[in-house]
Design a protein around this motif. Structure first.
Motif, mmCIF file in Angstrom:
data_model
loop_
_atom_site.group_PDB
_atom_site.id
_atom_site.type_symbol
_atom_site.label_atom_id
_atom_site.label_comp_id
_atom_site.label_asym_id
_atom_site.label_seq_id
_atom_site.Cartn_x
_atom_site.Cartn_y
_atom_site.Cartn_z
ATOM 1 N N LEU A 1 -12.374 7.183 -3.156
ATOM 2 C CA LEU A 1 -13.123 6.657 -2.023
ATOM 3 C C LEU A 1 -12.343 5.567 -1.278
ATOM 4 N N PRO A 2 -11.227 5.932 -0.646
ATOM 5 C CA PRO A 2 -10.513 4.940 0.191
ATOM 6 C C PRO A 2 -11.399 4.567 1.375
ATOM 7 N N ASP A 3 -11.892 3.346 1.390
ATOM 8 C CA ASP A 3 -12.950 2.953 2.322
ATOM 9 C C ASP A 3 -12.433 2.159 3.507
ATOM 10 N N MET A 4 -11.230 1.596 3.396
ATOM 11 C CA MET A 4 -10.699 0.788 4.476
ATOM 12 C C MET A 4 -9.188 0.794 4.387
ATOM 13 N N VAL A 5 -8.524 0.866 5.543
ATOM 14 C CA VAL A 5 -7.066 0.835 5.596
ATOM 15 C C VAL A 5 -6.647 -0.197 6.639
ATOM 16 N N ALA A 6 -5.560 -0.926 6.365
ATOM 17 C CA ALA A 6 -5.094 -1.969 7.280
ATOM 18 C C ALA A 6 -3.582 -2.072 7.221
ATOM 19 N N ILE B 1 -4.364 1.055 13.453
ATOM 20 C CA ILE B 1 -3.270 1.362 14.371
ATOM 21 C C ILE B 1 -2.316 0.181 14.399
ATOM 22 N N ASN B 2 -1.019 0.486 14.293
ATOM 23 C CA ASN B 2 0.033 -0.512 14.484
ATOM 24 C C ASN B 2 1.093 0.115 15.376
ATOM 25 N N GLY B 3 1.291 -0.461 16.569
ATOM 26 C CA GLY B 3 2.215 0.151 17.511
ATOM 27 C C GLY B 3 1.739 1.546 17.852
ATOM 28 N N ASP B 4 2.581 2.541 17.573
ATOM 29 C CA ASP B 4 2.219 3.929 17.835
ATOM 30 C C ASP B 4 1.943 4.711 16.559
ATOM 31 N N GLY C 1 -12.194 0.936 -9.190
ATOM 32 C CA GLY C 1 -11.799 0.380 -7.907
ATOM 33 C C GLY C 1 -10.351 -0.065 -7.968
ATOM 34 N N SER C 2 -9.661 -0.025 -6.835
ATOM 35 C CA SER C 2 -8.258 -0.415 -6.800
ATOM 36 C C SER C 2 -7.831 -0.680 -5.362
ATOM 37 N N VAL C 3 -6.607 -1.180 -5.207
ATOM 38 C CA VAL C 3 -5.988 -1.355 -3.890
ATOM 39 C C VAL C 3 -4.643 -0.641 -3.916
ATOM 40 N N SER C 4 -4.399 0.219 -2.932
ATOM 41 C CA SER C 4 -3.116 0.903 -2.816
ATOM 42 C C SER C 4 -2.280 0.228 -1.734
ATOM 43 N N MET C 5 -0.974 0.127 -1.974
ATOM 44 C CA MET C 5 -0.059 -0.355 -0.946
ATOM 45 C C MET C 5 0.981 0.727 -0.675
ATOM 46 N N ILE C 6 1.096 1.125 0.591
ATOM 47 C CA ILE C 6 2.030 2.159 1.014
ATOM 48 C C ILE C 6 3.086 1.512 1.890
ATOM 49 N N ALA C 7 4.336 1.547 1.425
ATOM 50 C CA ALA C 7 5.442 0.967 2.194
ATOM 51 C C ALA C 7 5.798 1.877 3.366
ATOM 52 N N ILE C 8 6.246 1.259 4.478
ATOM 53 C CA ILE C 8 6.686 2.008 5.657
ATOM 54 C C ILE C 8 8.092 1.521 6.021
ATOM 55 N N THR C 9 9.048 2.419 6.027
ATOM 56 C CA THR C 9 10.442 2.084 6.310
ATOM 57 C C THR C 9 10.918 2.879 7.513
ATOM 58 N N ASP C 10 11.366 2.176 8.544
ATOM 59 C CA ASP C 10 11.835 2.822 9.780
ATOM 60 C C ASP C 10 10.815 3.827 10.311
ATOM 61 N N GLY D 1 3.878 -4.132 10.418
ATOM 62 C CA GLY D 1 3.827 -2.689 10.294
ATOM 63 C C GLY D 1 4.694 -2.098 9.208
ATOM 64 N N THR D 2 5.090 -2.901 8.217
ATOM 65 C CA THR D 2 5.973 -2.388 7.159
ATOM 66 C C THR D 2 5.212 -1.925 5.923
ATOM 67 N N ASN D 3 3.913 -2.084 5.889
ATOM 68 C CA ASN D 3 3.101 -1.493 4.829
ATOM 69 C C ASN D 3 1.646 -1.426 5.252
ATOM 70 N N VAL D 4 0.890 -0.637 4.544
ATOM 71 C CA VAL D 4 -0.559 -0.619 4.723
ATOM 72 C C VAL D 4 -1.206 -0.834 3.367
ATOM 73 N N LEU D 5 -2.361 -1.451 3.391
ATOM 74 C CA LEU D 5 -3.187 -1.603 2.204
ATOM 75 C C LEU D 5 -4.432 -0.751 2.354
ATOM 76 N N VAL D 6 -4.881 -0.203 1.232
ATOM 77 C CA VAL D 6 -6.053 0.666 1.216
ATOM 78 C C VAL D 6 -7.027 0.139 0.173
ATOM 79 N N ALA D 7 -8.257 -0.123 0.593
ATOM 80 C CA ALA D 7 -9.307 -0.539 -0.338
ATOM 81 C C ALA D 7 -9.975 0.708 -0.884
ATOM 82 N N ASN D 8 -9.725 0.994 -2.162
ATOM 83 C CA ASN D 8 -10.308 2.161 -2.821
ATOM 84 C C ASN D 8 -11.582 1.728 -3.544
#
Length: 625
Positions: free
Chosen positions: A199-204, A157-160, A230-239, A209-216
């Motif tokens: 198997l995305p096992d952890m998200v942060a 959770i980040n903000g809302d 195994g990999s790490v995904s990064m999802i950008a968050i804009t506005d 709050g401008t991106n999240v990382l996912v431990a796959n």
């Protein structure tokens, strides 16, 4: 543990993987063992002097609220696993895998009064919400793709904004991250789903709050017919809107290498990369043909304060990756080994009581699960809960008891003379022979004789600097403190009250860790998954750590037994009796969320702990005495 001069770079399009090679020797003589002495049990052995501050302050730790997800139908089924806190609604969130829903637990009426019975309190209520069985995501070609979902593994959770990492119904297939907007009551409105790795096992979330990382994690299926990378995904968050697709940082692809003395062709195959990582101390264990990307299984992520760097635990490989989020690169650093000749551990469950010994030639792999981080003098320090884990599947297992190494019907190998002597003096099959170790390390010259033994986990928590050099390790504190307080119930399993029955595995198994500030001092809180211990340390100065407190919210006088494999934990036909679980307290602490006093509904620092076996979420209040 100093890095070697060169780093290995792997690139995929604009993204790269960089393996930073830490020069740790397999014999443990790399300066890691005994790098920092464990704090004394009374926490008063030199807590001032380094930073000029006073002795560590004593803390009150009290249960002020507790949520139960159900009765026998949820015991042992991860009904309260990963927890978070939403400040705007004063709610605690928890993954309920038994019902595949998110519990939203109301903390708005939380008082500062301790509950009357912390073992069975059920004063907190939840208004749960569920997510869809399938979602539509964009693939790399921007086309719609449907993912059938399985279990939720992590929430952040980040903000809302809420992010939920969910594996696919077939865990070896790509999973997804589901994003929700949370209202004033903590209820979620779906925004979108974004594809992640297997198997995305952890998200942060990053701090702003401008991106999240996912431990796959990319675990194989049990017969190794499919073993995803195994990999790490990064999802950008804009506005406040997540991107349609994630960028991926992985551990394979075309590589480039920069060096004045070495040619990049020297490292242009997976086999050469694997050899280089093995030489650095990274543990590889798997069937023939396993690649580097299949070996490295991201487990848990924490960000540095500036959000430009993050760290990911690679548990089975005994390593931590350093993520450069501007260059999209990762350096893999081996953690080295803990020399159990410098500390003492209980390695057998046969005596059913605490008994500690040192063993020359026995090492512990740190293998952290949860990691977190904090700042000291402007620098980042990483804290790790050193649980340990093995690869133990139908088609391949590295796990073996020491007695099976020399059993002619098992491995039919030998121990070095010094290890054989330790084995014999300990009681043989009922002593050191009980301990589980890896077959992937120990026989370095492959002559059929184990010159060293490597056990899973370090039965401790550690502090590492931003370069993954060991700064502090709690040594043998956890076992000895727990034994001193709980007696024969130390190192107990979380599936039955039978006393010391985990010493031969990984002890109490440090699983969850959180860090937070109370009245100007910084504390680490570490929970042991099996025995349920909660340890508190003053880590204000990472070079001057001190033990503060122990708490265990478990009644060891009750009588219950759950099936260890937890498929049907309360199967009466198999003799399982879950009737007293509900009054036995908290079983299987899996995660901790620290809530600062300024954010807390009752004005005091809180610990929210999810207990996956008892299906409970427990709220602890932490105040100075």
């Amino acid at each position: 543990m100093q890095p070697l001069k060169n780093t290995l770079k792997l690139s995929m399009l604009s993204m790269a993987v960089v393996f930073g090679l830490a020069g740790c020797a397999l014999d443990g003589d790399d300066g890691q063992d005994g790098a920092a002495g464990a704090a004394g049990i009374d926490g008063t052995d030199g807590a001032d002097g380094v930073d000029g501050q006073s002795l560590p302050r004593d803390l009150n730790i009290e249960v002020v609220g507790r949520f139960t997800a159900g009765g026998i139908e949820v015991f042992g089924k991860s009904a309260a696993e990963i927890v978070q806190f939403h400040q705007a609604s004063n709610t605690a969130f928890a993954i309920n895998s038994a019902e595949n829903q998110i519990e939203v637990i109301d903390l708005s009426g939380l008082t500062s009064a301790a509950v009357a019975n912390p073992f069975s309190d059920a004063s907190l209520l939840s208004n749960a919400f569920t997510f869809a069985d399938s979602v539509t995501v964009k693939d790399e070609a921007n086309a719609d793709q449907t993912i059938t979902l399985g279990a939720a593994n992590s929430i952040a959770i980040n903000g809302d904004m809420l992010a939920i990492a969910v594996e696919a119904s077939v865990k070896t297939s790509p999973g997804a991250v589901l994003f929700y907007s949370l209202d004033a009551a903590g209820q979620g409105t779906f925004i979108k789903a974004v594809a992640a790795g297997a198997l995305p096992d952890m998200v942060a979330f990053n701090p702003d709050g401008t991106n999240v990382l996912v431990a796959n994690e990319g675990e194989p299926d049990t017969d190794y017919a499919v073993d995803p990378q195994g990999s790490v995904s990064m999802i950008a968050i804009t506005d406040g809107v997540p991107a349609d697709t994630a960028q991926t940082i992985n551990f394979t692809t075309d590589m480039t290498f920069s060096s004045d003395t070495l040619d990049e062709e020297d490292y242009d195959t997976d086999a050469k990369r694997m050899a280089l990582l093995k030489a650095s101390g990274v543990k590889f264990a798997g069937p023939a043909g396993m690649t580097v990307a299949q070996e490295l299984e991201p487990e848990y992520i924490t960000y540095a304060a500036d959000g430009k760097t993050a760290y990911v635990s690679l548990q089975e490989s005994n390593a931590i990756g350093i993520l450069d989020l501007e260059e999209m690169t990762i350096e893999v650093r081996a953690l080295g080994f803990k020399n159990w000749n410098n500390f003492e551990l209980d390695f057998t469950n046969e005596d059913e009581l605490p008994h500690f010994d040192s063993v020359d030639g026995l090492y512990g792999m740190y293998q952290p699960d949860t990691i977190t981080s904090y700042q000291y003098n402007g620098a980042t320090f990483i804290l790790s809960a050193n649980e340990g884990d093995s690869r133990d599947y139908d088609a391949y297992s590295e796990e073996v008891r020491v007695e099976d190494i020399i059993d002619e019907d098992e491995l039919n190998m030998s121990l070095s003379p010094s290890l054989q002597t330790a084995y014999d003096l300990s009681g043989g099959d009922d002593g050191l022979g009980r301990l589980k170790v890896t077959t992937a390390l120990g026989d370095a010259d492959e002559n059929g004789e184990f010159e060293a033994l490597y056990a899973y986990g370090a039965r401790s928590f550690s502090i590492w600097d931003q370069n993954i050099n060991l700064v502090y390790d709690s040594g043998d504190d956890f076992g000895k403190i727990s034994a001193a307080i709980l007696g024969n119930d130390f190192n107990s399993a979380h599936t039955e009250n039978k006393g010391d029955n985990r010493s031969d595995d990984k002890g109490g198994e440090p699983e969850a860790i959180a860090v937070g500030e109370i009245e100007g001092r910084t504390y680490a809180f570490i929970a042991q998954e099996r025995s349920g211990d909660l340890f508190t340390y003053d880590v204000t100065n990472p070079f001057n750590v001190a033990y503060v407190a122990h708490y265990n919210n478990r009644d060891f006088s009750t009588d219950f037994e759950l099936d260890d494999d937890l498929d049907n934990p309360c199967d009466e036909a198999e003799g399982m009796d879950c009737s007293e679980v509900a009054i036995s307290g908290d079983l299987g602490p899996e995660s901790i969320k620290f809530v600062a006093p300024s954010d807390s509904p009752n004005g005091n620092a809180l610990l929210i702990i999810g207990n996956e076996v008892s299906g409970t979420v427990t709220i602890y209040q932490v105040t100075e005495k």
